[in-house]
Design a protein around this motif. Sequence first.
Motif, mmCIF file in Angstrom:
data_model
loop_
_atom_site.group_PDB
_atom_site.id
_atom_site.type_symbol
_atom_site.label_atom_id
_atom_site.label_comp_id
_atom_site.label_asym_id
_atom_site.label_seq_id
_atom_site.Cartn_x
_atom_site.Cartn_y
_atom_site.Cartn_z
ATOM 1 N N THR A 91 -9.973 -12.146 26.078
ATOM 2 C CA THR A 91 -9.887 -10.694 26.208
ATOM 3 C C THR A 91 -9.634 -10.289 27.653
ATOM 4 O O THR A 91 -8.793 -9.429 27.936
ATOM 5 C CB THR A 91 -11.176 -10.027 25.696
ATOM 6 O OG1 THR A 91 -11.376 -10.385 24.323
ATOM 7 C CG2 THR A 91 -11.106 -8.522 25.822
ATOM 8 N N PRO A 127 -19.273 -5.251 29.875
ATOM 9 C CA PRO A 127 -19.023 -5.330 28.423
ATOM 10 C C PRO A 127 -17.754 -4.591 27.998
ATOM 11 O O PRO A 127 -17.123 -4.978 27.001
ATOM 12 C CB PRO A 127 -20.276 -4.686 27.812
ATOM 13 C CG PRO A 127 -20.866 -3.864 28.888
ATOM 14 C CD PRO A 127 -20.555 -4.559 30.172
ATOM 15 N N ARG A 184 -14.291 -13.955 25.101
ATOM 16 C CA ARG A 184 -14.324 -12.980 26.199
ATOM 17 C C ARG A 184 -13.256 -13.306 27.240
ATOM 18 O O ARG A 184 -12.602 -12.401 27.784
ATOM 19 C CB ARG A 184 -15.717 -12.958 26.851
ATOM 20 C CG ARG A 184 -16.788 -12.258 26.020
ATOM 21 C CD ARG A 184 -18.110 -12.228 26.764
ATOM 22 N NE ARG A 184 -19.163 -11.616 25.967
ATOM 23 C CZ ARG A 184 -19.466 -10.318 25.963
ATOM 24 N NH1 ARG A 184 -18.760 -9.487 26.716
ATOM 25 N NH2 ARG A 184 -20.447 -9.851 25.221
ATOM 26 N N THR A 190 -14.736 -6.988 28.937
ATOM 27 C CA THR A 190 -14.735 -8.331 28.342
ATOM 28 C C THR A 190 -14.724 -8.320 26.817
ATOM 29 O O THR A 190 -14.806 -9.380 26.193
ATOM 30 C CB THR A 190 -15.956 -9.139 28.821
ATOM 31 O OG1 THR A 190 -17.157 -8.475 28.428
ATOM 32 C CG2 THR A 190 -15.939 -9.310 30.336
ATOM 33 N N THR A 191 -14.637 -7.146 26.220
ATOM 34 C CA THR A 191 -14.578 -7.057 24.754
ATOM 35 C C THR A 191 -13.345 -6.248 24.354
ATOM 36 O O THR A 191 -12.815 -5.475 25.144
ATOM 37 C CB THR A 191 -15.843 -6.399 24.178
ATOM 38 O OG1 THR A 191 -16.065 -5.134 24.829
ATOM 39 C CG2 THR A 191 -17.052 -7.287 24.387
ATOM 40 N N ALA A 202 -19.020 -11.624 20.769
ATOM 41 C CA ALA A 202 -17.935 -12.343 21.429
ATOM 42 C C ALA A 202 -18.487 -13.540 22.194
ATOM 43 O O ALA A 202 -19.426 -13.410 22.969
ATOM 44 C CB ALA A 202 -17.205 -11.403 22.378
ATOM 45 N N LEU A 258 -14.311 -12.323 18.458
ATOM 46 C CA LEU A 258 -13.896 -11.430 19.525
ATOM 47 C C LEU A 258 -14.507 -10.041 19.401
ATOM 48 O O LEU A 258 -14.186 -9.155 20.163
ATOM 49 C CB LEU A 258 -12.365 -11.306 19.552
ATOM 50 C CG LEU A 258 -11.599 -12.564 19.943
ATOM 51 C CD1 LEU A 258 -10.111 -12.260 19.957
ATOM 52 C CD2 LEU A 258 -12.041 -13.084 21.296
ATOM 53 N N SER A 259 -15.367 -9.842 18.449
ATOM 54 C CA SER A 259 -15.957 -8.527 18.296
ATOM 55 C C SER A 259 -16.916 -8.247 19.440
ATOM 56 O O SER A 259 -17.484 -9.156 20.027
ATOM 57 C CB SER A 259 -16.720 -8.442 16.962
ATOM 58 O OG SER A 259 -17.841 -9.296 17.004
ATOM 59 N N PRO A 260 -17.111 -6.950 19.825
ATOM 60 C CA PRO A 260 -17.985 -6.629 20.934
ATOM 61 C C PRO A 260 -19.397 -7.149 20.757
ATOM 62 O O PRO A 260 -20.080 -7.450 21.719
ATOM 63 C CB PRO A 260 -17.961 -5.090 20.966
ATOM 64 C CG PRO A 260 -16.674 -4.708 20.296
ATOM 65 C CD PRO A 260 -16.476 -5.770 19.248
#
Length: 406
Positions: free
Chosen positions: A18, A397, A15, A400-401, A10, A5-7
Amino acid sequence: MAASLSPQNADIPGRLQTVLSAGFRFFFLSAGLFAVLAMLAWEFWLGMAAAGNGLPFLAIGMAPHLWHAHEMMFGYTAAVMAGFFVTAVPNWTGTKEAGRRFVAISGFTWLLGRLMIWFSGVFDPLLVAVVDLAFIPVLSTAILGRLTQKSQLRNLIFLFLLSALLIGNLLMHLDWLGWPGGDAEAGVRLGIFASAAMITIIGGRVVPAFTRNALNKEGHAGTLPQSHPWLDRAGILLALATTLACLPFVPMPVLGWLCLAAGAVNFCRLAGWKGADTRQNPILWILHLAFLLLALGYLVYGGSLVFELLSETAALHLVAVGAIGCMTLAMMTRASLGHSGRALKVPSAITIAYLAVIAAALVRTFGTFALDYYSVMLLSGGLWLLAFGLYSWVFFPILTTPRAHS
């Protein structure tokens, strides 16, 4: 937080999780993408019409201009409202935010409504109406309980305005069904002026407050924004009256005079909010310009009805594209940054987006004084596409992150 789930890396399921984690994420993302998609479809139809080429098949069951008006109001604008209210109401009431399940259910309802409208020529019109009309009642379930739970009486006015929005949509569907009481044109006006009334209320709270906070933080030495309760009440009451005056049985001159009064009073409100002192801060000056376009929109639309200074449709777009388009874009950018843990500063691409949507409104409203109809429509639509294309590109971005670490 899981690495997926990291930017930076992901994956698609991550995403999606999130996006569904907060109402503002799903609905602001969907609104931006839909603003582009719906305008592309409208521009394609206009381009074909301008070239003299008919389309062999349209999947919609209503006139294209009414489809366009419906989707801009009850598709795009309703999605922005959903993202705002699902996020703001818990903050107002100190209650828990809506969870993934509600975001998924309400989001699916909105998406299904869009599918039905876009293929309304294929589906049974009664089914189309039932599915499309379901979104606002579903959304209201997340708002009503929280407002009554915490005695937020002044905010119950938003349920009235959401009901007006629902009635506007109902008037359009009754018209398309051929049932008594239907009036698609009145439904569009009701939706637009209910949304304008929401801007009158919310804008009257946040524009001076955000400006005052920012100027205080900067050590501003001059006079801070001033609001006058009696003027605020007058501006709001007139905005609510214009909403009611959009009902089909009210004579149009009555709506026109009310709009002139609403425009004058709300312009006086704006004059005390020190907009000139925000000129170095795009995320602030867009709020002031959006409210200015609201006041001007009321005045120009009222003038079109009372004095026939401009065509009613062109004047209506100063409210729809100018006030609603600018304020929704302003609120989506600000709320997305703030609620995702980022600084309240927009990149230059978003400043261009702000300017583009303002230009789109001015071209659509006044462009026919210099250009032919199709040139105005295509140019205004192109500017709208630029604005919301840039918004979607910059904020995809972000939305979604996961939340940024401060």
